[in-house]
Scaffold this motif. Structure first.
Motif, PDB file in Angstrom:
ATOM      1  N   PHE A 671       0.818  -1.205   0.000  1.00 40.90           N
ATOM      2  CA  PHE A 671       0.000   0.000   0.000  1.00 40.90           C
ATOM      3  C   PHE A 671       0.860   1.267   0.000  1.00 40.90           C
ATOM      4  N   ALA A 672       2.063   1.182   0.553  1.00 33.76           N
ATOM      5  CA  ALA A 672       2.913   2.374   0.651  1.00 33.76           C
ATOM      6  C   ALA A 672       3.834   2.535  -0.555  1.00 33.76           C
ATOM      7  N   GLY A 673       3.839   1.549  -1.480  1.00 33.52           N
ATOM      8  CA  GLY A 673       4.682   1.652  -2.656  1.00 33.52           C
ATOM      9  C   GLY A 673       6.156   1.505  -2.377  1.00 33.52           C
ATOM     10  N   THR A 674       6.498   0.711  -1.364  1.00 32.17           N
ATOM     11  CA  THR A 674       7.902   0.524  -0.986  1.00 32.17           C
ATOM     12  C   THR A 674       8.553  -0.665  -1.678  1.00 32.17           C
ATOM     13  N   GLY A 675       7.755  -1.496  -2.357  1.00 26.49           N
ATOM     14  CA  GLY A 675       8.297  -2.708  -2.973  1.00 26.49           C
ATOM     15  C   GLY A 675       8.404  -3.873  -2.006  1.00 26.49           C
ATOM     16  N   THR A 676       7.950  -3.681  -0.775  1.00 24.47           N
ATOM     17  CA  THR A 676       7.950  -4.733   0.236  1.00 24.47           C
ATOM     18  C   THR A 676       6.543  -4.861   0.810  1.00 24.47           C
ATOM     19  N   PRO A 677       6.178  -6.031   1.332  1.00 23.79           N
ATOM     20  CA  PRO A 677       4.825  -6.201   1.885  1.00 23.79           C
ATOM     21  C   PRO A 677       4.565  -5.227   3.025  1.00 23.79           C
ATOM     22  N   ASN A 678       3.440  -4.504   2.959  1.00 25.62           N
ATOM     23  CA  ASN A 678       3.065  -3.583   4.031  1.00 25.62           C
ATOM     24  C   ASN A 678       1.584  -3.257   3.898  1.00 25.62           C
ATOM     25  N   GLY A 679       0.983  -2.849   4.995  1.00 25.57           N
ATOM     26  CA  GLY A 679      -0.424  -2.456   5.008  1.00 25.57           C
ATOM     27  C   GLY A 679      -0.586  -1.013   5.427  1.00 25.57           C
ATOM     28  N   ASN A 680       0.359  -0.161   5.037  1.00 25.49           N
ATOM     29  CA  ASN A 680       0.366   1.244   5.464  1.00 25.49           C
ATOM     30  C   ASN A 680      -0.382   2.114   4.456  1.00 25.49           C
ATOM     31  N   GLN A 686       0.052  -1.475  -6.846  1.00 28.43           N
ATOM     32  CA  GLN A 686       1.224  -0.852  -7.460  1.00 28.43           C
ATOM     33  C   GLN A 686       1.483  -1.514  -8.811  1.00 28.43           C
ATOM     34  N   GLY A 687       1.755  -0.731  -9.826  1.00 28.44           N
ATOM     35  CA  GLY A 687       2.032  -1.277 -11.140  1.00 28.44           C
ATOM     36  C   GLY A 687       0.772  -1.467 -11.957  1.00 28.44           C
ATOM     37  N   ALA A 688       0.922  -2.140 -13.135  1.00 21.46           N
ATOM     38  CA  ALA A 688      -0.173  -2.268 -14.090  1.00 21.46           C
ATOM     39  C   ALA A 688      -0.936  -3.571 -13.943  1.00 21.46           C
ATOM     40  N   GLY A 689      -0.558  -4.461 -13.028  1.00 22.32           N
ATOM     41  CA  GLY A 689      -1.229  -5.742 -12.895  1.00 22.32           C
ATOM     42  C   GLY A 689      -2.475  -5.667 -12.036  1.00 22.32           C
ATOM     43  N   ASN A 690      -3.089  -6.840 -11.811  1.00 17.22           N
ATOM     44  CA  ASN A 690      -4.270  -6.910 -10.954  1.00 17.22           C
ATOM     45  C   ASN A 690      -3.923  -6.822  -9.474  1.00 17.22           C
ATOM     46  N   VAL A 691      -2.684  -7.194  -9.137  1.00 16.70           N
ATOM     47  CA  VAL A 691      -2.226  -7.120  -7.749  1.00 16.70           C
ATOM     48  C   VAL A 691      -0.830  -6.513  -7.728  1.00 16.70           C
ATOM     49  N   SER A 692      -0.384  -6.137  -6.556  1.00 16.31           N
ATOM     50  CA  SER A 692       1.004  -5.699  -6.412  1.00 16.31           C
ATOM     51  C   SER A 692       1.902  -6.928  -6.333  1.00 16.31           C
ATOM     52  N   TYR A 693       3.138  -6.790  -6.802  1.00 20.61           N
ATOM     53  CA  TYR A 693       4.113  -7.871  -6.716  1.00 20.61           C
ATOM     54  C   TYR A 693       5.360  -7.350  -5.996  1.00 20.61           C
ATOM     55  N   CYS A 694       5.901  -8.183  -5.117  1.00 16.31           N
ATOM     56  CA  CYS A 694       7.111  -7.825  -4.390  1.00 16.31           C
ATOM     57  C   CYS A 694       8.192  -8.860  -4.678  1.00 16.31           C
ATOM     58  N   ARG A 695       9.400  -8.411  -4.892  1.00 19.04           N
ATOM     59  CA  ARG A 695      10.542  -9.307  -5.075  1.00 19.04           C
ATOM     60  C   ARG A 695      10.949  -9.839  -3.703  1.00 19.04           C
ATOM     61  N   SER A 696      11.111 -11.163  -3.591  1.00 18.71           N
ATOM     62  CA  SER A 696      11.333 -11.743  -2.268  1.00 18.71           C
ATOM     63  C   SER A 696      12.483 -12.730  -2.245  1.00 18.71           C
TER      64      SER A 696
END
Length: 820
Positions: A671-680, A686-696
């Motif tokens: 939610f914060a656009g940090t590229g990491t999982p967060n609920g802030n 984030q991005g053009a997909g249906n969900v946000s994706y984070c590199r892990s």
């Protein structure tokens, strides 16, 4: 407004609780031990033949019937106290999950489990077999990929549960009663009746009740979580000759659980803060509204609650009922040169789950009702033939078949999809609300509203047919064994959605035609090499390859990308080195294993992911998605059992498993656009997909790298009785779980027992304390605040709470056991 589009998007709110239907594996009945074992040796059937634990070329943890009784293990989930690296959880009150070596599993993923469970060597599921544990002979935890010895493979390991069999010699039995300070009780009994030296019966039964997670629901007049289980089992044994034996077992189970989800947080006034409805230009009123009743905008989701409050706020019930029948037949025929074995099984279970999906009460005054009924029947058969020679070349062949059928039905209220209808209703709103400067109120017209009911049918039709063969060679201290299994996996998945109420449609098929049929033909297997360095020390090497089919989401949102609809198959390879042995005339037994495991497309489930879709009209919400990601695991496991003196036993075991994703791109809430999982902040993609994706490169699940347990017993023999004191301690350090976005604290759980037993073994009385230190530690946590999406309002209502599970508080108990 396009109600067809809303109807399509409504399908994602059908949280089909039990659609991740159980997948099964099993093994043939093991023959008796070839050689008598000393009293200090443990005989296991991990390799489908009776062997000394020291001779098995894999890491195995054993919980004997004596250990289960000593440490008051009344629930299979508590076996993890004896097996570091094993984690068995039930976070939501309905789905038992088993993780091992850092490899986690969510039953709703629709795949085979990471750890397969076998009950008397028959296919079964954790939801049934974990519910009642009584009259158990032995539990074995087999670590590492299973792809050869049993019908279905598993990437992390297996748990085998063997119940006691009838005695052909003497009448014997036991009765045990336990009561605890937190209104828990457990009564179980068993008796063997030998009618002759060829025919015998064993009957066992259980009645159990407890408060589950000890949670009290503050919005349901202080109602508590509660469980009651009743089960009975009968086993018929027949041994017409010294070369043939057969056992027929029937078990009945009835369980009724009410478990409320614990929450922590400050609570919220969701209507005021997060949602309004535009009823006229410039006129907004709090959402939701129903007829003439505008809800109290000061209504809270609930009071501020902390970890030690053990509080829930859901307004609806959560009831999980399980009725199961299991029948299995196991037979062995010794032909001299070989042994022919057969196992056949039939299981019929019905799971009935009713719950309020708004567990955080994000919409006060609204219960999002869901009822899922899952009837399923499973038929299994396996035939095996193996050679009996102990030296030189050996061989074995087998065929396995399992078929599961049943139709899951889901009825879910979807009144958050408000639908405007005539007639309308007049209410009074402040002049200021509609732009009129004069004080007072003026009439304003609001439409009446109706909700939408959703009905989902999910027919299940899966089957597996496999063939396996293995070869072995043994010469003195050296033994090598390997084999392959070829499987044909067939799955047919369809899902029909029907809407009724404000709008009517269906039944409509919601799984695309190209995703309904899945056929896979994997080859799995492995090889082991064992060398006896000396009679009391063995070294081994093991390689294993396992496979899990991907799954198709049966109730996914409309208009999402292919990667979110279906996962691809998972493959894994593991390499293990180990050393096992004993010393000082078997007063010390030890084992150490080091392993490396690599995953190609590890399958996991990501819960509560916020999604958006541009299909017809913008829609969004929260959903649980399955996804693949490459991963690797490195680990070491150590056990040490010692008898420092005749009356002192000491056990120590520990595991270090570093299970991590390897640069995997995974669904997340960012939610914060940090590229990491967060609920802030406000939910967004984030991005053009249906969900946000984070590199892990993070953990595969909420599991610490290191776990350890210590057990001990000191006895004080007297003339007629033996008093004793025993303790069991479990430890795990603090750690951060990326998917949960949560820092878990360290845990030191201590259980203490004291009592006495008569020297003739007939009576035992003891008292105990669980969680002696009364630690209150969060064991699982939702990744963000519990929310509920309101489609018409276009808003997300947040409860102000996080869903958690917390260790149960300190509990005292007393047990009386008699044997005859």
């Amino acid at each position: 407004m396009n109600w067809t589009a809303i109807s399509r998007s409504a399908m994602f709110f059908c949280s089909v609780s039990m659609l991740a239907l159980p997948v099964f594996a099993h093994a043939a009945e093991a023959e008796p031990a070839a050689e008598p074992a000393s009293p200090s040796e443990i005989i296991v059937t991990a390799t489908r033949s009776a062997q000394r634990l020291q001779d098995v070329a894999m890491a195995v943890t054993v919980a004997t019937s004596e250990q289960l009784a000593n440490y008051k293990i009344f629930d299979v989930k508590d076996v993890q106290q004896l097996a570091p690296g094993l984690q068995i959880t039930n976070n939501d009150g309905r789905s038992n999950t088993t993780s091992l070596r850092g490899i986690t599993f969510n039953p709703d993923a629709g795949t085979a489990p990471a750890v397969q469970v076998y009950f008397n060597e028959i296919p079964t599921d954790a939801q049934t077999v974990f519910t009642a544990m009584y009259d158990v002979k032995q539990i074995e935890v087999l670590r590492g990929p299973q792809g050869l010895l049993r019908g279905l493979s598993a990437p992390a390991g297996s748990i085998t549960i063997a119940t006691a069999r009838p005695s052909f010699d003497v009448i014997e039995g036991s009765a045990q009663a336990t009561y605890t300070s937190r209104d828990g009780y457990n009564v179980q009994t068993a008796v063997s009746l030998p009618f002759s030296d060829t025919f015998a019966i064993r009957v066992a039964g259980l009645v159990d009740g407890n408060r589950l997670n000890q949670v009290v629901d503050v919005n349901r007049n202080g109602e508590r979580s509660r469980s009651r289980t009743e089960s009975a089992r009968i086993t018929l044994g027949w041994k017409p000759s010294s070369t043939f034996s057969a056992y027929l077992t029937y078990q009945y189970l009835q369980a009724d659980n009410k478990m409320f989800r614990q929450v922590i947080g400050s609570g919220n006034t969701p209507y005021n803060v997060y949602g309004t409805v535009a009823v006229a230009p410039g006129v907004n009123i709090p959402y939701p509204y129903a007829g003439v009743n505008i809800p109290d905008t000061s209504a809270r989701s609930g009071p501020a609650l902390g970890i030690g409050d053990y509080g829930a706020v859901q307004e609806g019930v959560f009831r999980n009922q399980n009725t199961s029948h299991i029948v299995n037949l196991a037979a062995d025929w010794d032909l001299g040169w070989g042994t022919l074995s057969f196992v056949g099984a039939h299981q019929f279970s019905k799971l009935d789950i009713a719950r309020d999906l708004d567990a955080g009460n994000a919409l006060p005054g609204y219960q999002q009702y869901s009822n899922v009924v899952t009837p399923y029947k499973v038929d299994t058969a396996e035939l095996r033939l193996r050679s009996n020679n102990k030296e030189g070349f050996g061989w074995g062949v087998g065929a396995f078949y399992v078929k599961q059928t049943g139709t899951t039905t889901v009825h879910q209220d979807a009144t958050q999809f408000w639908y405007q209808t005539a007639p309308t209703t007049q209410v009074n709103l402040p002049y200021a609300a509609i732009g009129v400067p004069a004080p007072g109120f003026t009439p304003f017209t609001l439409p009446n509203t109706l909700g939408i009911d959703t009905f989902v049918n999910v027919p299940v039709d899966t089957e597996t047919l496999s063939f396996n063969g293995n070869l072995s060679y043994k010469s003195g201290p050296f033994k090598i064994e390997g084999g392959l299994r070829y499987s044909q996996l067939r799955t047919f998945q369809t899902t029909q959605l029907t809407l009724s109420g404000a709008t009517n449609s269906g039944p409509t098929e919601i799984i695309p035609a190209n995703l309904q049929k899945n056929n896979h033909n994997p080859i799995t297997g492995g090889v082991t090499v064992d060398y006896a360095i000396m009679p009391t020390m063995n070294a081994y090497f093991a390689f294993g390859h396992s496979y899990r089919s991907g799954s198709t989401g049966v109730s996914t949102p409309a208009g999402i990308s292919q990667d979110l609809l279906q996962t691809r198959p998972e493959k894994t390879d593991s390499f293990e080195l180990g050393l096992k042995g004993s010393a000082l005339e078997r007063r010390i037994n030890y084992s150490i294993a080091a392993f490396y495991q690599k995953f190609d497309g590890y399958i996991s489930r990501f819960s509560g992911i916020y999604w958006q879709s541009p299909t017809n009209v913008p829609t969004s919400g929260f959903f649980d998605f399955n996804y693949n990601g490459n991963a690797e695991i490195k680990g070491v496991e150590v056990t040490l059992d010692a008898k420092p003196t005749k009356n002192w036993d000491l056990g120590l075991s520990g595991s270090y498993n570093r299970a991590r994703y390897k640069n995997a791109l995974l669904p997340c809430n960012d939610f914060a656009g940090t590229g990491t999982p967060n609920g802030n902040g406000a939910p967004t993609v984030q991005g053009a997909g249906n969900v946000s994706y984070c590199r892990s490169n993070g953990r595969l699940g909420a599991i610490p790298d290191f776990q350890m347990n210590i057990s001990t017993e000191i006895r004080f023999p007297m003339e007629k009785v033996t008093p004793y004191v025993r303790a069991l301690m479990n430890y795990q350090p603090s750690y951060f779980a990326e998917q949960d976005n949560f820092n878990y604290r360290d845990r030191e759980n201590v259980n203490l027992f004291a009592g006495f037993r008569t020297n003739d073994g007939r009576w035992t009385l003891d008292v105990f304390a669980r969680n002696l230190l009364n630690q209150k530690r969060i064991t699982s946590a939702s990744s963000s605040l519990a929310s509920n999406n309101a489609l018409l309002a276009g808003g997300v209502f947040q409860s102000g709470y996080r869903l958690v599970n917390v260790t149960n508080p300190r509990e005292f108990g007393v047990t009386l056991l008699t044997k005859f």
